[in-house]
Write a protein that holds these residues in place. Structure first.
Motif, mmCIF file in Angstrom:
data_model
loop_
_atom_site.group_PDB
_atom_site.id
_atom_site.type_symbol
_atom_site.label_atom_id
_atom_site.label_comp_id
_atom_site.label_asym_id
_atom_site.label_seq_id
_atom_site.Cartn_x
_atom_site.Cartn_y
_atom_site.Cartn_z
ATOM 1 N N GLU A 166 0.831 -1.207 0.000
ATOM 2 C CA GLU A 166 0.000 0.000 0.000
ATOM 3 C C GLU A 166 0.865 1.256 0.000
ATOM 4 O O GLU A 166 0.578 2.231 -0.705
ATOM 5 N N LYS A 167 1.929 1.250 0.787
ATOM 6 C CA LYS A 167 2.821 2.409 0.842
ATOM 7 C C LYS A 167 3.423 2.709 -0.522
ATOM 8 O O LYS A 167 3.458 3.873 -0.973
ATOM 9 N N ALA A 168 3.892 1.670 -1.205
ATOM 10 C CA ALA A 168 4.486 1.854 -2.532
ATOM 11 C C ALA A 168 3.437 2.333 -3.529
ATOM 12 O O ALA A 168 3.708 3.198 -4.380
ATOM 13 N N LEU A 169 2.231 1.794 -3.427
ATOM 14 C CA LEU A 169 1.151 2.178 -4.330
ATOM 15 C C LEU A 169 0.785 3.644 -4.143
ATOM 16 O O LEU A 169 0.606 4.391 -5.117
ATOM 17 N N ARG A 170 0.672 4.076 -2.900
ATOM 18 C CA ARG A 170 0.339 5.479 -2.630
ATOM 19 C C ARG A 170 1.416 6.420 -3.158
ATOM 20 O O ARG A 170 1.115 7.486 -3.710
ATOM 21 N N ALA A 171 2.658 6.041 -3.000
ATOM 22 C CA ALA A 171 3.753 6.877 -3.504
ATOM 23 C C ALA A 171 3.695 6.991 -5.021
ATOM 24 O O ALA A 171 3.928 8.071 -5.593
ATOM 25 N N GLU A 172 3.371 5.894 -5.679
ATOM 26 C CA GLU A 172 3.272 5.879 -7.140
ATOM 27 C C GLU A 172 2.134 6.785 -7.620
ATOM 28 O O GLU A 172 2.300 7.581 -8.552
ATOM 29 N N LEU A 173 0.980 6.684 -6.965
ATOM 30 C CA LEU A 173 -0.162 7.515 -7.353
ATOM 31 C C LEU A 173 0.096 8.985 -7.047
ATOM 32 O O LEU A 173 -0.281 9.870 -7.826
ATOM 33 N N TRP A 174 0.710 9.266 -5.911
ATOM 34 C CA TRP A 174 0.995 10.652 -5.541
ATOM 35 C C TRP A 174 1.902 11.317 -6.576
ATOM 36 O O TRP A 174 1.684 12.469 -6.960
ATOM 37 N N ALA A 175 2.910 10.586 -7.033
ATOM 38 C CA ALA A 175 3.822 11.138 -8.032
ATOM 39 C C ALA A 175 3.081 11.477 -9.318
ATOM 40 O O ALA A 175 3.331 12.519 -9.948
ATOM 41 N N VAL A 176 2.133 10.634 -9.711
ATOM 42 C CA VAL A 176 1.351 10.903 -10.925
ATOM 43 C C VAL A 176 0.449 12.109 -10.730
ATOM 44 O O VAL A 176 0.371 13.002 -11.584
ATOM 45 N N LEU A 177 -0.218 12.175 -9.600
ATOM 46 C CA LEU A 177 -1.142 13.282 -9.328
ATOM 47 C C LEU A 177 -0.411 14.618 -9.252
ATOM 48 O O LEU A 177 -0.962 15.659 -9.637
ATOM 49 N N GLN A 178 0.825 14.596 -8.774
ATOM 50 C CA GLN A 178 1.599 15.829 -8.637
ATOM 51 C C GLN A 178 2.386 16.181 -9.901
ATOM 52 O O GLN A 178 3.107 17.183 -9.923
ATOM 53 N N GLY A 179 2.248 15.364 -10.931
ATOM 54 C CA GLY A 179 2.960 15.636 -12.168
ATOM 55 C C GLY A 179 4.428 15.271 -12.118
ATOM 56 O O GLY A 179 5.207 15.684 -12.979
ATOM 57 N N GLN A 180 4.830 14.478 -11.117
ATOM 58 C CA GLN A 180 6.228 14.070 -10.993
ATOM 59 C C GLN A 180 6.518 12.795 -11.778
ATOM 60 O O GLN A 180 7.676 12.411 -11.941
ATOM 61 N N ALA A 181 5.459 12.120 -12.222
ATOM 62 C CA ALA A 181 5.613 10.895 -13.018
ATOM 63 C C ALA A 181 4.479 10.846 -14.034
ATOM 64 O O ALA A 181 3.383 11.366 -13.785
ATOM 65 N N ALA A 182 4.746 10.246 -15.168
ATOM 66 C CA ALA A 182 3.715 10.115 -16.202
ATOM 67 C C ALA A 182 2.732 9.015 -15.798
ATOM 68 O O ALA A 182 3.132 7.994 -15.241
ATOM 69 N N PRO A 183 1.447 9.222 -16.057
ATOM 70 C CA PRO A 183 0.476 8.171 -15.730
ATOM 71 C C PRO A 183 0.657 6.949 -16.618
ATOM 72 O O PRO A 183 0.929 7.068 -17.809
ATOM 73 N N THR A 184 0.524 5.792 -16.016
ATOM 74 C CA THR A 184 0.518 4.535 -16.756
ATOM 75 C C THR A 184 -0.939 4.097 -16.921
ATOM 76 O O THR A 184 -1.829 4.642 -16.259
#
Length: 227
Positions: A133-151
């Protein structure tokens, strides 16, 4: 991390608190899981939307009991159905138990049975391993903040969180324009949102609430965010 979770498993982890209680209504949780199962199959190329109906492609079993059980119902239908029909029909306790049971089998959750007031049976699904869950939340947060491209996976999950009105609750206010851009054209999230509104409207009518707008109209375009 998301690669090791099915879409229903990922959504379930986000909509449970560490003690194993739902963070959404039962209706929203179950409809969300049904939508997530459809979404998982779409990501695998096993279903597609044709003429507003869900069409199943022939494919070997995934090996995941919850997903394969969902496919069985789709294949057994005499004709293709709309996404809303499948979300409404299969968003139930059976799917919920299958998804959460799979997470128990993997050691991510535990299953605890108890009785409320010593009479009414109740089940909780407390977290045993908080890493996924921790890893999943970090992944989603990065996408929402524009720090990572959405998959495709994170796009589907964000759409489901918005459809169940859980995005703001889980991640705080978000840029609405970015969320719309990420989830545009998401037919599965739209189906989940529609089924939840219909269910709430039905309950409102039974309870004497104005059925014209009532509970169904309160959802607007999701759970909101910052402008």
């Amino acid at each position: 991390m998301s690669e090791s979770l099915t879409l229903p498993e990922a959504l379930a982890l986000l909509l449970l608190d560490p003690g194993g209680r739902l963070l959404a209504t039962g209706q929203a949780f179950d409809a969300g899981l049904a939508g997530a199962a459809l979404g998982d199959l779409a990501l695998r190329g096993q279903v597609s939307l044709e003429r507003k109906r869900v069409v199943v492609a022939k494919a070997p079993p995934t090996g995941n009991p919850a997903i394969d059980g969902f496919v069985h119902f789709l294949e057994a239908a005499p004709s293709p159905r709309r996404p809303t029909s499948w979300v409404s029909r299969l968003g139930n306790r059976g799917l919920r138990d299958a998804v959460l049971g799979g997470l128990v089998h993997r050691g991510v959750l535990a299953r605890e049975e108890r009785r409320v007031l010593g009479i009414f049976p109740s089940v909780r699904w407390p977290e045993r391993d908080g890493g996924p869950e921790k890893a999943l939340r970090a992944e989603l947060w990065a996408v929402l903040q524009g720090q990572a491209a959405p998959t495709p996976f994170t796009t589907a999950l964000i759409g489901l969180l918005q459809a169940t009105r859980s995005l703001r609750t889980q991640f705080g206010p978000q840029d609405r324009a970015r969320v719309r851009w990420i989830t545009q054209g998401d037919w599965i999230a739209e189906a989940v949102r529609f089924v939840i509104r219909q269910a709430e409207s039905s309950v409102g009518s039974i309870d004497g609430v104005d059925g014209g707008g009532g509970a169904g109209g309160g959802g607007g375009g999701g759970d909101g965010g910052s402008s």
